[in-house]
Design a protein around this motif. Structure first.
Motif, mmCIF file in Angstrom:
data_model
loop_
_atom_site.group_PDB
_atom_site.id
_atom_site.type_symbol
_atom_site.label_atom_id
_atom_site.label_comp_id
_atom_site.label_asym_id
_atom_site.label_seq_id
_atom_site.Cartn_x
_atom_site.Cartn_y
_atom_site.Cartn_z
ATOM 1 N N MET A 1 53.084 96.726 -18.282
ATOM 2 C CA MET A 1 54.273 96.437 -17.484
ATOM 3 C C MET A 1 54.175 97.048 -16.092
ATOM 4 N N ARG A 2 53.733 98.310 -16.034
ATOM 5 C CA ARG A 2 53.606 98.973 -14.737
ATOM 6 C C ARG A 2 52.567 98.287 -13.863
ATOM 7 N N SER A 3 51.526 97.787 -14.512
ATOM 8 C CA SER A 3 50.508 97.060 -13.757
ATOM 9 C C SER A 3 51.093 95.793 -13.147
ATOM 10 N N LEU A 4 51.938 95.108 -13.904
ATOM 11 C CA LEU A 4 52.582 93.899 -13.406
ATOM 12 C C LEU A 4 53.522 94.232 -12.250
ATOM 13 N N ILE A 5 54.264 95.345 -12.373
ATOM 14 C CA ILE A 5 55.176 95.758 -11.315
ATOM 15 C C ILE A 5 54.401 96.117 -10.061
ATOM 16 N N ARG A 6 53.263 96.818 -10.252
ATOM 17 C CA ARG A 6 52.470 97.195 -9.087
ATOM 18 C C ARG A 6 51.926 95.968 -8.385
ATOM 19 N N THR A 7 51.481 94.982 -9.149
ATOM 20 C CA THR A 7 50.900 93.773 -8.561
ATOM 21 C C THR A 7 51.956 92.945 -7.843
ATOM 22 N N HIS A 8 53.160 92.899 -8.399
ATOM 23 C CA HIS A 8 54.225 92.073 -7.822
ATOM 24 C C HIS A 8 55.424 92.942 -7.460
ATOM 25 N N ALA A 9 55.158 94.084 -6.847
ATOM 26 C CA ALA A 9 56.227 95.033 -6.534
ATOM 27 C C ALA A 9 57.264 94.426 -5.605
ATOM 28 N N THR A 10 56.816 93.697 -4.589
ATOM 29 C CA THR A 10 57.753 93.102 -3.629
ATOM 30 C C THR A 10 58.676 92.101 -4.304
ATOM 31 N N GLU A 11 58.099 91.240 -5.154
ATOM 32 C CA GLU A 11 58.897 90.228 -5.832
ATOM 33 C C GLU A 11 59.925 90.864 -6.763
ATOM 34 N N PHE A 12 59.511 91.903 -7.513
ATOM 35 C CA PHE A 12 60.447 92.582 -8.409
ATOM 36 C C PHE A 12 61.557 93.264 -7.615
ATOM 37 N N SER A 13 61.191 93.880 -6.493
ATOM 38 C CA SER A 13 62.189 94.555 -5.665
ATOM 39 C C SER A 13 63.201 93.560 -5.117
ATOM 40 N N LEU A 14 62.714 92.419 -4.626
ATOM 41 C CA LEU A 14 63.609 91.397 -4.085
ATOM 42 C C LEU A 14 64.543 90.855 -5.163
ATOM 43 N N LEU A 15 63.982 90.607 -6.336
ATOM 44 C CA LEU A 15 64.802 90.097 -7.431
ATOM 45 C C LEU A 15 65.885 91.094 -7.803
ATOM 46 N N ALA A 16 65.534 92.367 -7.823
ATOM 47 C CA ALA A 16 66.522 93.398 -8.147
ATOM 48 C C ALA A 16 67.618 93.457 -7.084
ATOM 49 N N CYS A 276 58.150 84.736 -0.757
ATOM 50 C CA CYS A 276 58.687 83.958 0.361
ATOM 51 C C CYS A 276 59.988 83.261 -0.037
ATOM 52 N N VAL A 277 59.994 82.604 -1.180
ATOM 53 C CA VAL A 277 61.188 81.896 -1.657
ATOM 54 C C VAL A 277 62.316 82.884 -1.934
ATOM 55 N N LEU A 278 61.999 84.006 -2.561
ATOM 56 C CA LEU A 278 63.016 85.012 -2.847
ATOM 57 C C LEU A 278 63.599 85.593 -1.558
ATOM 58 N N GLY A 279 62.749 85.756 -0.541
ATOM 59 C CA GLY A 279 63.222 86.253 0.742
ATOM 60 C C GLY A 279 64.229 85.314 1.375
ATOM 61 N N VAL A 280 63.946 84.013 1.334
ATOM 62 C CA VAL A 280 64.888 83.026 1.876
ATOM 63 C C VAL A 280 66.195 83.053 1.084
ATOM 64 N N LEU A 281 66.087 83.109 -0.235
ATOM 65 C CA LEU A 281 67.298 83.111 -1.068
ATOM 66 C C LEU A 281 68.136 84.361 -0.825
ATOM 67 N N LEU A 282 67.475 85.508 -0.615
ATOM 68 C CA LEU A 282 68.219 86.736 -0.360
ATOM 69 C C LEU A 282 69.041 86.619 0.923
ATOM 70 N N THR A 317 54.174 100.404 4.737
ATOM 71 C CA THR A 317 54.292 101.564 3.875
ATOM 72 C C THR A 317 53.816 101.212 2.481
ATOM 73 N N ARG A 318 52.938 102.003 1.932
ATOM 74 C CA ARG A 318 52.444 101.738 0.589
ATOM 75 C C ARG A 318 53.592 101.820 -0.403
ATOM 76 N N ILE A 319 53.641 100.879 -1.319
ATOM 77 C CA ILE A 319 54.736 100.823 -2.290
ATOM 78 C C ILE A 319 54.792 102.074 -3.157
ATOM 79 N N GLU A 320 53.620 102.743 -3.346
ATOM 80 C CA GLU A 320 53.588 103.937 -4.175
ATOM 81 C C GLU A 320 54.392 105.065 -3.535
ATOM 82 N N ARG A 321 54.489 105.064 -2.186
ATOM 83 C CA ARG A 321 55.263 106.106 -1.510
ATOM 84 C C ARG A 321 56.762 105.913 -1.735
ATOM 85 N N LEU A 322 57.168 104.638 -1.911
ATOM 86 C CA LEU A 322 58.574 104.333 -2.113
ATOM 87 C C LEU A 322 58.961 104.405 -3.579
ATOM 88 N N LEU A 323 58.050 104.005 -4.443
ATOM 89 C CA LEU A 323 58.299 104.013 -5.880
ATOM 90 C C LEU A 323 57.188 104.795 -6.566
#
Length: 333
Positions: A1-16, A276-282, A317-323
């Motif tokens: 799960m963490r590997s999936l979050i790391r790979t798609h961190a931006t998408e998960f963050s946007l969805l949240a 990209c799609v999530l960014g537009v929807l947000l 900024t590296r996502i690891e610094r934020l999360l």
């Protein structure tokens, strides 16, 4: 799960963030959390998503283009005029004309950037003003309302009557948007050209030494954005049932903010269609919520500016610094 979050961190963050904002707006407004409003958001966002996936390809290739919205306006007007000359045409001829004109205008940008070694943002600022100036000069700002029936007739793909008597519907722009999204996803993830675009955007000099045709990458990237701009322009004319020369003026910043927010890096080599799609929807959800709350549209412009600033900061900024938990090893399955 963490590997999936790391790979798609931006998408998960946007969805949240979308879930949190939607929850807040559902309590703050009476009509936001309704199926009708959700369908309206999807229909309204379709053209911006078409523009966004085109801009995504340019950003992946390390470029930037702020002229695409004006180019779409030029395509709208020229296509409407050409359709009048040929007696009305149909969807096939309309899309062919609009797509071809869009690709041509996109390739003008690519030619300037590649041939004269002009920085992409400078080249597209120039063409932005040239395209818009020529459009307003020749049209004198006059709109076109006499469009072919096939272009103005609404095409409803799905409709349903709600208990309160209102109707919800999905219209043609959504179908065209889905096709453009899938086509872009296939281009950048399932083709050799897509891998070369990422490589070129990430390290142009290394890509050149590896044998990648730099000129071809620029023409493909800007040509693809031109194609999406042409299609989006025609779909916008269909949605609005008119062609207004300055209707799309200023939309480029909203789309750019959404794409960068979705994880595309301004330096190139990074970005995904889903983000990209999530960014537009947000951004669309935020604007829709503010409108329902009666907030001034100028406040939305301030928010878009803040979104651009935050997105650029996060992209550097590296996502690891934020999360920090994302970077921890172990578990996740």
């Amino acid at each position: 799960m963490r590997s999936l979050i790391r790979t798609h961190a931006t998408e998960f963050s946007l969805l949240a963030v979308i879930i949190v904002i939607s929850t807040v707006l559902s309590f703050a407004t009476a009509n936001f959390f309704s199926l009708g409003n959700a369908f309206d958001l999807l229909n309204i966002s379709a053209v911006n998503i078409i523009f966004a996936v085109g801009l995504l390809v340019v950003l992946i290739a390390g470029g930037i283009d702020i002229s695409f919205a004006v180019a779409a306006s030029v395509v709208q007007y020229c296509t409407a005029t050409a359709l009048g000359w040929i007696g009305g045409g149909g969807w096939v001829s309309g899309l062919l004309i609009a797509g071809s004109l869009g690709v041509l205008l996109g390739c003008v940008n690519a030619f300037l950037i590649h041939r004269f070694r002009i920085i992409s943002i400078v080249a597209t600022i120039s063409t932005f003003n040239i395209y818009f100036g020529l459009l307003m000069f020749f049209t004198r700002g006059v709109s076109i309302y006499d469009l072919p029936d096939w272009l103005t007739d609404r095409v409803i793909l799905f409709e349903h009557e709600m208990p309160d008597g209102t109707w919800i519907e999905i219209t043609l722009p959504v179908l065209v948007m889905v096709i453009c999204v899938i086509a872009t996803w296939m281009l950048i993830t399932r083709t050799t050209v897509g891998r070369q675009l990422y490589a070129f955007g990430d390290n142009p000099e290394g890509a050149r030494r590896f044998g990648i045709n730099i000129g071809a990458m620029q023409f493909i990237a800007f040509g693809w954005l031109g194609l999406m701009a042409g299609i989006g322009g025609l779909i916008q004319a269909h949605y609005a049932q008119e062609v207004v020369p300055n209707a799309l003026y200023g939309r480029e910043l909203d789309v750019l903010a959404a794409v960068v927010l979705g994880g595309a890096r301004l330096g190139g080599g990074k970005g995904s269609v889903l983000g990209c799609v999530l960014g537009v929807l947000l951004i669309s959800i935020t604007q829709n919520g503010l409108n329902l709350m009666g907030v001034s549209p100028f406040a939305f412009k301030m928010i878009v500016g803040a979104i651009i600033l935050v997105a650029i900061t996060l992209s550097n900024t590296r996502i690891e610094r934020l999360l920090p938990f994302v970077g921890q090893k172990g578990g996740g399955r």
